[in-house]
Design an enzyme around this catalytic site. Sequence first.
Site, PDB file in Angstrom:
ATOM      1  N   ASP A  78       0.842  -1.195   0.000  1.00  9.20           N
ATOM      2  CA  ASP A  78       0.000   0.000   0.000  1.00  9.20           C
ATOM      3  C   ASP A  78       0.876   1.245   0.000  1.00  9.20           C
ATOM      4  O   ASP A  78       1.923   1.280   0.662  1.00  9.20           O
ATOM      5  CB  ASP A  78      -0.922   0.018   1.225  1.00  9.20           C
ATOM      6  CG  ASP A  78      -1.833  -1.195   1.265  1.00  9.20           C
ATOM      7  OD1 ASP A  78      -2.437  -1.503   0.223  1.00  9.20           O
ATOM      8  OD2 ASP A  78      -1.935  -1.824   2.327  1.00  9.20           O
ATOM      9  N   ASP A  80       0.537   5.505   0.505  1.00 10.24           N
ATOM     10  CA  ASP A  80      -0.274   6.648   0.905  1.00 10.24           C
ATOM     11  C   ASP A  80       0.445   7.934   0.521  1.00 10.24           C
ATOM     12  O   ASP A  80       1.680   8.020   0.589  1.00 10.24           O
ATOM     13  CB  ASP A  80      -0.534   6.633   2.411  1.00 10.24           C
ATOM     14  CG  ASP A  80      -1.289   5.381   2.866  1.00 10.24           C
ATOM     15  OD1 ASP A  80      -1.990   4.798   2.022  1.00 10.24           O
ATOM     16  OD2 ASP A  80      -1.167   5.005   4.037  1.00 10.24           O
ATOM     17  N   ASP A 164       0.990   9.021  14.290  1.00  7.42           N
ATOM     18  CA  ASP A 164       1.029   8.259  15.525  1.00  7.42           C
ATOM     19  C   ASP A 164       2.427   7.818  15.922  1.00  7.42           C
ATOM     20  O   ASP A 164       2.846   8.011  17.069  1.00  7.42           O
ATOM     21  CB  ASP A 164       0.081   7.043  15.432  1.00  7.42           C
ATOM     22  CG  ASP A 164       0.325   6.224  14.174  1.00  7.42           C
ATOM     23  OD1 ASP A 164       1.263   6.552  13.410  1.00  7.42           O
ATOM     24  OD2 ASP A 164      -0.414   5.256  13.946  1.00  7.42           O
TER      25      ASP A 164
END
EC number: 2.7.7.19
Length: 459
Positions: A78, A80, A164
């Site tokens: 993935d 982003d 985070d």
Amino acid sequence: MSANTVSGLWKKLTGKLNMSKPDIHMPTIIQRDDHCVSRSLISDSALKVMHRLNQGGYQAYLVGGGVRDILLGGQPKDFDVATDATPEQVRGLFRNSRIIGRRFRIVHVRFGRDVIEVTTFRGSHDAPETQTNPRSKRSARNESGMLLRDNVFGSMDEDALRRDLSINALYYSSKDFAIYDFADGLEDLKRRLIRVIGDPETRYREDPVRMLRVVRFAAKLDFDIEPATEAPLKNLSPLLSDIAAARMFDEVLKLLMNGRALQTYALMQRYGLFAPLFPATQKLLDRGVPHAYELIQQGLANTDARISEDKPVTPAFLYAVLLWPVVKEIHAELVAEGVPEIPALHQASERVLHKQQQTVAIPKRFSLPMRDIWELQLRFARQSGKRATQVVENRYFRAGYDFLLLREQAGEIDNSLSQWWQAYYEAQPETREGMGRPREDNDRPRRPRRRRRGPRKDT
């Protein structure tokens, strides 16, 4: 410009002007020759998104797991992208996109089966809402400090400190091919350390799911958890009960279907993070109900093995494993009360799933196969003859049979049933007719039905 040059210029400037560092954060910049991230390792779709955003006059960076995993020598699945364009502006550039989410509004840009997630740089939670800056929308919190809405947009450095984990705050630019590190993420990668950016307790209260991300990445990457990041986990784990059940379904899949389920589960138990998600199952585990612990352990180990062998896994089977000990206990109670076995199983399944939906919502496309897998366990033990053929023809027979094998591996039942069903499945139709099912200890022969007769007529 190298990291040392940037740092030196900043010290020189602040020293001359007698300034303290303002509320911005100078990144460490790693030039192309000093890192291993290459465009050849990034999907064409992600490169297209960044290129079009740059052409539209916007900043665009590959961020998070895509950068992290390449630096660790892996091949990300993935990618982003982070940008200063608002979701509406991104949507205007890509007809093949849609805005999703309410709490965090993001854009999915789709290229066939490939989806690139695009997020707008996040700003400070407490940024004021102003008429002159329509990009800024005030965030909302509940009493415990959890963010209920968070679409405050900001700059790249603000966005980095809103992420985070330090290892997820690494930005790669396809314009200058440099990596921008705002939170010492590269150093934590070298130290193999999971560290929350900012005060861990505050960040966990803002979004309790961050606790799950800490243990997930610690297990996935085989990293240690930094002491300050680890300290609040157990005390704050009950906050997970406040998370929307629909969101928790996806989080459980990320936790337990990433190939490191066994290690993740061990960390969840260590920090009390499993109980808020599966409270009924945890109660049985705490009581030491026979075979419950072994079944879950074996089920997660089998899931990891299938993923490592690139075999398909389904959420229905995983959730069936996690909830079976509870279903089994309630089923036994209902049978003891005189409810027939199959109806008792239906009632037990309904009770367990209804209760579970309050913490982790399981969509019907998975809960219905779960019920079939559970029901097959009873039919495996009692069917023979023509009904055995119906069982084999059930579309979930393979999943039900694998579940039967799992119960045997966990010591819940012996292996006579699976051997018989394997032989029956492989037998020719003419051979099946003569196969008898081995009788269980609790089997009872059926009593012949008495034929009712009418009143005797006098003749």
